[in-house]
Design an enzyme around this catalytic site. Structure first.
Site, PDB file in Angstrom:
ATOM      1  N   GLY A 132      56.659  25.807  33.418  1.00 54.93           N
ATOM      2  CA  GLY A 132      56.916  26.502  32.256  1.00 54.93           C
ATOM      3  C   GLY A 132      57.449  25.663  31.423  1.00 54.93           C
ATOM      4  O   GLY A 132      55.973  26.294  30.490  1.00 54.93           O
ATOM      5  N   GLY A 133      58.782  25.479  30.476  1.00 52.57           N
ATOM      6  CA  GLY A 133      58.421  25.726  29.412  1.00 52.57           C
ATOM      7  C   GLY A 133      57.189  24.609  29.309  1.00 52.57           C
ATOM      8  O   GLY A 133      56.750  25.142  27.931  1.00 52.57           O
ATOM      9  N   SER A 139      60.080  20.645  35.190  1.00 53.00           N
ATOM     10  CA  SER A 139      59.723  19.700  34.077  1.00 53.00           C
ATOM     11  C   SER A 139      58.555  19.296  33.804  1.00 53.00           C
ATOM     12  O   SER A 139      58.584  18.134  33.608  1.00 53.00           O
ATOM     13  CB  SER A 139      61.403  19.150  34.398  1.00 53.00           C
ATOM     14  OG  SER A 139      62.615  19.516  34.018  1.00 53.00           O
ATOM     15  N   GLU A 157      64.337  31.936  39.839  1.00 52.68           N
ATOM     16  CA  GLU A 157      64.933  32.576  38.799  1.00 52.68           C
ATOM     17  C   GLU A 157      65.269  33.853  39.967  1.00 52.68           C
ATOM     18  O   GLU A 157      66.218  34.712  39.559  1.00 52.68           O
ATOM     19  CB  GLU A 157      64.444  32.737  38.484  1.00 52.68           C
ATOM     20  CG  GLU A 157      64.532  31.563  37.203  1.00 52.68           C
ATOM     21  CD  GLU A 157      63.320  30.702  36.687  1.00 52.68           C
ATOM     22  OE1 GLU A 157      62.650  31.961  35.915  1.00 52.68           O
ATOM     23  OE2 GLU A 157      63.159  29.554  36.130  1.00 52.68           O
ATOM     24  N   GLY A 160      63.272  23.311  34.064  1.00 52.67           N
ATOM     25  CA  GLY A 160      63.986  23.498  32.974  1.00 52.67           C
ATOM     26  C   GLY A 160      65.625  23.054  32.792  1.00 52.67           C
ATOM     27  O   GLY A 160      65.826  23.115  31.713  1.00 52.67           O
ATOM     28  N   TRP A 173      55.103  31.815  32.211  1.00 54.59           N
ATOM     29  CA  TRP A 173      55.893  32.406  30.863  1.00 54.59           C
ATOM     30  C   TRP A 173      57.390  33.006  30.895  1.00 54.59           C
ATOM     31  O   TRP A 173      57.598  33.366  29.797  1.00 54.59           O
ATOM     32  CB  TRP A 173      54.747  33.169  30.239  1.00 54.59           C
ATOM     33  CG  TRP A 173      53.519  32.297  29.724  1.00 54.59           C
ATOM     34  CD1 TRP A 173      52.603  30.820  29.693  1.00 54.59           C
ATOM     35  CD2 TRP A 173      52.321  33.166  28.187  1.00 54.59           C
ATOM     36  NE1 TRP A 173      52.137  31.227  28.888  1.00 54.59           N
ATOM     37  CE2 TRP A 173      51.986  31.796  28.499  1.00 54.59           C
ATOM     38  CE3 TRP A 173      52.584  34.205  27.630  1.00 54.59           C
ATOM     39  CZ2 TRP A 173      50.116  32.333  27.123  1.00 54.59           C
ATOM     40  CZ3 TRP A 173      51.613  34.516  27.588  1.00 54.59           C
ATOM     41  CH2 TRP A 173      50.753  33.955  26.718  1.00 54.59           C
ATOM     42  N   LYS A 174      57.282  33.184  32.158  1.00 55.79           N
ATOM     43  CA  LYS A 174      58.639  33.494  32.256  1.00 55.79           C
ATOM     44  C   LYS A 174      58.933  35.077  30.761  1.00 55.79           C
ATOM     45  O   LYS A 174      57.478  35.562  30.783  1.00 55.79           O
ATOM     46  CB  LYS A 174      59.863  32.604  32.317  1.00 55.79           C
ATOM     47  CG  LYS A 174      59.462  31.869  33.663  1.00 55.79           C
ATOM     48  CD  LYS A 174      60.921  30.875  33.684  1.00 55.79           C
ATOM     49  CE  LYS A 174      59.662  29.158  34.838  1.00 55.79           C
ATOM     50  NZ  LYS A 174      61.083  28.488  34.763  1.00 55.79           N
ATOM     51  N   HIS A 192      60.511  33.835  43.325  1.00 56.42           N
ATOM     52  CA  HIS A 192      61.011  32.420  42.289  1.00 56.42           C
ATOM     53  C   HIS A 192      62.186  32.583  42.540  1.00 56.42           C
ATOM     54  O   HIS A 192      63.026  33.344  42.573  1.00 56.42           O
ATOM     55  CB  HIS A 192      60.276  32.654  40.474  1.00 56.42           C
ATOM     56  CG  HIS A 192      60.410  31.557  39.768  1.00 56.42           C
ATOM     57  ND1 HIS A 192      62.088  31.612  39.365  1.00 56.42           N
ATOM     58  CD2 HIS A 192      59.709  30.411  39.497  1.00 56.42           C
ATOM     59  CE1 HIS A 192      61.444  30.363  38.631  1.00 56.42           C
ATOM     60  NE2 HIS A 192      59.970  30.045  38.585  1.00 56.42           N
TER      61      HIS A 192
HETATM   62  P1  13P Z   1      60.135  23.929  33.761  1.00 56.29           P
HETATM   63  O1  13P Z   1      58.155  23.381  34.133  1.00 56.29           O
HETATM   64  O2  13P Z   1      60.266  24.844  32.773  1.00 56.29           O
HETATM   65  O3  13P Z   1      60.837  23.311  34.617  1.00 56.29           O
HETATM   66  O4  13P Z   1      59.350  25.708  35.345  1.00 56.29           O
HETATM   67  C1  13P Z   1      59.217  25.498  36.242  1.00 56.29           C
HETATM   68  C2  13P Z   1      59.402  26.461  37.110  1.00 56.29           C
HETATM   69  O5  13P Z   1      60.451  27.567  37.356  1.00 56.29           O
HETATM   70  C3  13P Z   1      57.979  26.700  36.562  1.00 56.29           C
HETATM   71  O6  13P Z   1      57.634  28.290  37.580  1.00 56.29           O
END
Ligand code: 13P
Length: 242
Positions: A227-228, A206, A95, A169, A7-8, A93
Site C-alpha cells: 500500500g503506502g 506495512s 477496507e 497502514g 494505490w487505494k 480487501h
Molecule cells: P500498507 O502497505 O500501507 O500497510 O497497505 C497494505 C494494503 O492494504 C495493501 O492492499
C-alpha cells in the site's frame, strides 16, 4: 514472484503521471527479473494505464461490481475495466469488508464474475487484531476462503493475499512466524478446496524496502501486496528488486 501495488484512493493526476515517468526512468529496459509488477488503480487512472503501454507491468481494478452493466450508481463495470486493459481484479480487501460492509457472499459473486471474464483474481483475507487476540486466526481465514471461493472451480487464475488487518497502514508488520503460520493455514484450506499447491499466496501489511526481502524469503510467500510504499516510485522499485 508478484509484487503488487495498491494505490487505494491516493495520488493526484500529476503525481500519477510523475510516478510512471520516474518509473520508466528507473527502469529504462523495463525488464524485471523473476518479478511481475501489478498496479491496482482507481478507475480514473485506467485511461492513464491504458495509454502508457508500459512493458512487464499489468494493472487491475481495486474494486468491481458483480454485474457487467446496469443501474448500479457509483460502481465500476468489470467489462469496461477489461476492455481498457485490466488483467487483474482485487477482491475482498479488508477496507472493502470493513468500511463498505462487503460480505463473504458478495465477495464471492465478484470473484466468480472476475474469473468468468478472464481476470486474474487477488482475493484478500486476514484477521483483525481482536480476532487474533481471541485465537480466531484459523477460523477467520478458513471462513473468508470458504465463502470467497464458493462454487469456484480450482484454477490457476486465483491468487490469495494474506493481509492481517492490524498490519495495514500501521507500520506493524506481522512477525515472520505469524506470516508463516497464516500462510500454512491458507495453504491447507486451499488444498482442501482442491486448489493446486502452486496457488500463489502474497503477503500484505506495512511492507517497505527495509523488510521486503526478508518477507519474500519466508516459506510459502509468493509475493507482496504493497500500500503506502507503492505511492512513490523509488521505494516501490526497491521492493520490486528486493
Ligand atoms: P500498507 O502497505 O500501507 O500497510 O497497505 C497494505 C494494503 O492494504 C495493501 O492492499
Amino acid at each position: 514472484m508478484i509484487i503488487a501495488a495498491n494505490w487505494k484512493m491516493n495520488l493526484r493526476p500529476c503525481e500519477a503521471q510523475n510516478f510512471f515517468k520516474t518509473w520508466s526512468e528507473l527502469n529504462p529496459g523495463q525488464s524485471l527479473k523473476n518479478r511481475s509488477a501489478v498496479f491496482f488503480l482507481p478507475p480514473y487512472y485506467w485511461p492513464l494505464a491504458q495509454s502508457l503501454g508500459l512493458k512487464n507491468l499489468a494493472w487491475g481494478t481495486q474494486n468491481m461490481f458483480s454485474e457487467d452493466f446496469g443501474a448500479f450508481t457509483g460502481e465500476n463495470s468489470p467489462v469496461v475495466a477489461k476492455e481498457m486493459g485490466a488483467q487483474w481484479a482485487l477482491v475482498g480487501h479488508s477496507e472493502r469488508r470493513q468500511l463498505f460492509g462487503e460480505t463473504g457472499s458478495f465477495i464471492n459473486k465478484k470473484v466468480l464474475k472476475a474469473l468468468n471474464l478472464g481476470f486474474k483474481v487477488l482475493l484478500c483475507v486476514g484477521e483483525t487484531l481482536e480476532q487474533r487476540q481471541s485465537g480466531l486466526v484459523q477460523d477467520v481465514l478458513d471462513q473468508q476462503l470458504q465463502e470467497g471461493l464458493t462454487h469456484v472451480v480450482p484454477n490457476l487464475h486465483t491468487f490469495i493475499a494474506y493481509e492481517p488487518v492490524w498490519a495495514i497502514g500501521t507500520g506493524l508488520t506481522a512477525r515472520q512466524e505469524d506470516i508463516t503460520k497464516a500462510h500454512r493455514m491458507i495453504r491447507h484450506r486451499l488444498l482442501s478446496l482442491g486448489f493446486s499447491p502452486e496457488t500463489p499466496i502474497l503477503y500484505g501489511g506495512s511492507v517497505k524496502p527495509e523488510n521486503s526481502s526478508e518477507i519474500l524469503s519466508l516459506e510459502d510467500v509468493s509475493g507482496l501486496l504493497v500500500g503506502g510504499a507503492s505511492l512513490k516510485p523509488d521505494p516501490f522499485f526497491k521492493i520490486l528488486n528486493s
